[in-house]
Structure formats: C-alpha cells, structure tokens
Motif scaffolding. Structure first.
Motif, short mmCIF file in Angstrom:
data_model
loop_
_atom_site.label_atom_id
_atom_site.label_comp_id
_atom_site.label_asym_id
_atom_site.label_seq_id
_atom_site.Cartn_x
_atom_site.Cartn_y
_atom_site.Cartn_z
N ASN A 21 98.37 59.46 33.60
CA ASN A 21 98.18 58.02 33.79
C ASN A 21 96.79 57.74 33.21
OD1 ASN A 21 97.89 55.37 34.82
ND2 ASN A 21 97.15 56.16 36.76
N LEU A 22 96.75 57.25 31.97
CA LEU A 22 95.49 57.05 31.28
C LEU A 22 95.18 55.57 31.14
CD1 LEU A 22 95.98 59.61 28.37
CD2 LEU A 22 94.83 59.99 30.56
N VAL A 23 93.93 55.21 31.37
CA VAL A 23 93.48 53.84 31.15
C VAL A 23 92.44 53.90 30.03
CG1 VAL A 23 92.34 51.81 32.10
CG2 VAL A 23 93.89 53.16 33.54
N PHE A 24 92.77 53.32 28.88
CA PHE A 24 91.80 53.20 27.80
C PHE A 24 90.97 51.96 28.09
CE2 PHE A 24 95.01 55.04 24.45
CZ PHE A 24 94.91 56.29 25.03
N LEU A 25 89.69 52.15 28.37
CA LEU A 25 88.77 51.05 28.65
C LEU A 25 87.81 50.96 27.47
CD1 LEU A 25 87.59 48.87 30.46
CD2 LEU A 25 86.35 50.67 31.69
N VAL A 26 87.97 49.93 26.64
CA VAL A 26 87.28 49.87 25.36
C VAL A 26 86.29 48.71 25.29
CG1 VAL A 26 87.58 49.73 22.85
CG2 VAL A 26 89.31 50.89 24.24
N ASP A 27 85.07 49.04 24.96
CA ASP A 27 84.01 48.06 24.72
C ASP A 27 84.28 47.42 23.35
OD1 ASP A 27 81.65 46.73 24.11
OD2 ASP A 27 80.34 48.42 24.61
N VAL A 28 84.55 46.12 23.33
CA VAL A 28 84.77 45.41 22.07
C VAL A 28 83.69 44.35 21.87
CG1 VAL A 28 87.25 45.87 21.88
CG2 VAL A 28 86.47 43.85 23.13
N SER A 29 82.52 44.58 22.46
CA SER A 29 81.42 43.63 22.32
C SER A 29 80.84 43.68 20.92
CB SER A 29 80.33 43.95 23.34
OG SER A 29 79.75 45.20 23.05
N GLY A 30 79.98 42.74 20.62
CA GLY A 30 79.36 42.65 19.30
C GLY A 30 78.61 43.91 18.90
N SER A 31 78.04 44.62 19.87
CA SER A 31 77.30 45.84 19.54
C SER A 31 78.21 46.94 19.00
CB SER A 31 76.53 46.35 20.76
OG SER A 31 77.41 46.81 21.75
N MET A 32 79.53 46.80 19.20
CA MET A 32 80.49 47.79 18.71
C MET A 32 80.97 47.49 17.28
SD MET A 32 80.95 50.15 21.03
CE MET A 32 82.54 50.91 20.74
N ASP A 33 80.46 46.40 16.70
CA ASP A 33 80.87 45.98 15.35
C ASP A 33 80.08 46.75 14.30
OD1 ASP A 33 82.16 44.65 13.34
OD2 ASP A 33 80.98 42.81 13.51
#
Length: 171
Positions: A21-33
């Motif tokens: 049971n995996l939860v992908f929690l992904v930072d998609v904020s501007g700093s990740m661009d």
C-alpha cells in the motif's frame, strides 16, 4: 585515501514480498521546476510503477500551495502512469497538510502484514505551512509504530534541504 564500504540487505524475491500500500507524496511546488527535480521524480515513479504487482496499490498526492489527492488507491498501472506523467511544478511549498493527508490515505487502505509506506519526493524546501517541524517528526515516529513508514526521496541541488529531509527520515 579512499575507503569504499558496501552494505547490502538480503534480497527477497518480489513474489515473496507482502502486498504493498504505497502513497506517492510529490512536491510539485515551484522549487521543483528544474531538470534535476520533478522530471527525475516522475522517472523514478514510472520505474517503480512498472515493478508493481497486481496486489499492490498506489495513491498519488501532490502538494504545492495546497494538497491534492490526484489518484485514489488503485492497482491500475496505466492510471498511475497517466497521473504521474501529468505532474507539473508551480506554487509555494506547503507540505504539512499534504503529509497529514498521505497518512490518512495510507491508513484508509492499510494492509495488515503488508507494506504500508509513504514515499515523499521533494527537495525539502518547505517554505510555508509547517508551523512546528518537531510535531511533524513526532507524527512520523508515531505512525511508524502503527505500521506506516515514511521514506524521504530527496531531489535536486542548491536549495535542497538535506537536514530537514534527514531528520524526517530518521523519525
């Protein structure tokens, strides 16, 4: 002088692993661009998704200025890959509520005697929303006791917050 130390855990055949049971929690904020951040996160999650078995489930949650449940728990690899491929960066980084949501989703789909894990992919640049980092570390430590573990996956250079990521992983 150069020292090389290799540590290897016991290999367990994929067919012997309990359901995940995996939860992908992904930072998609501007700093990740940046080329060394979100594109690498997407590639990592694509590779991981290809290795999933029919009994494994994935939930995808993103966060930037707010948290979003992008994909409820599913075993459908095509749906997972489509959701991962659509990720785009933008906004500030507000991770605390997203981590809370990830734990709620992991608990909702908890697999007894299975693998229950949140995979937090970020550069660690939590610039808004975290009012008490110690409370966040305590939450991770408490949830680990209940069978839900947290893995931090750090991406990028420059404003990568290794100290914060390491403390959260240690908890």
């Amino acid at each position: 002088k150069l020292i090389r130390i290799g540590i290897k855990a016991q290999d367990i055949a994929a067919k012997q692993l309990p359901p995940a049971n995996l939860v992908f929690l992904v930072d998609v904020s501007g700093s990740m661009d940046s080329e060394d951040k979100l594109p690498l996160v997407k590639k990592t999650l694509q590779i991981l998704t290809e290795q999933l078995r029919p009994q494994d489930k994935v939930t995808l949650i993103t966060y930037a200025s707010g948290e979003k449940l992008v994909l409820p728990a599913t075993s459908d690899k095509e749906k997972i890959l489509a959701a991962v491929n659509q990720l785009e960066a933008g906004g500030s980084t507000s991770g605390e509520q997203a981590i809370q949501l990830a734990y709620r989703e992991a608990q909702k789909h908890f697999i007894k005697n299975g693998i229950n894990r949140i995979l937090l992919a970020t550069d660690g640049d939590f610039n808004v929303g975290i009012t008490d980092f110690n409370a966040l570390k305590d939450l991770a430590a408490e949830k680990r006791k209940s069978g839900i573990s947290l893995t931090t996956l750090g991406y990028g250079q420059g404003n990568y917050n290794e100290r914060l990521m390491e403390q959260l992983a240690d908890a």
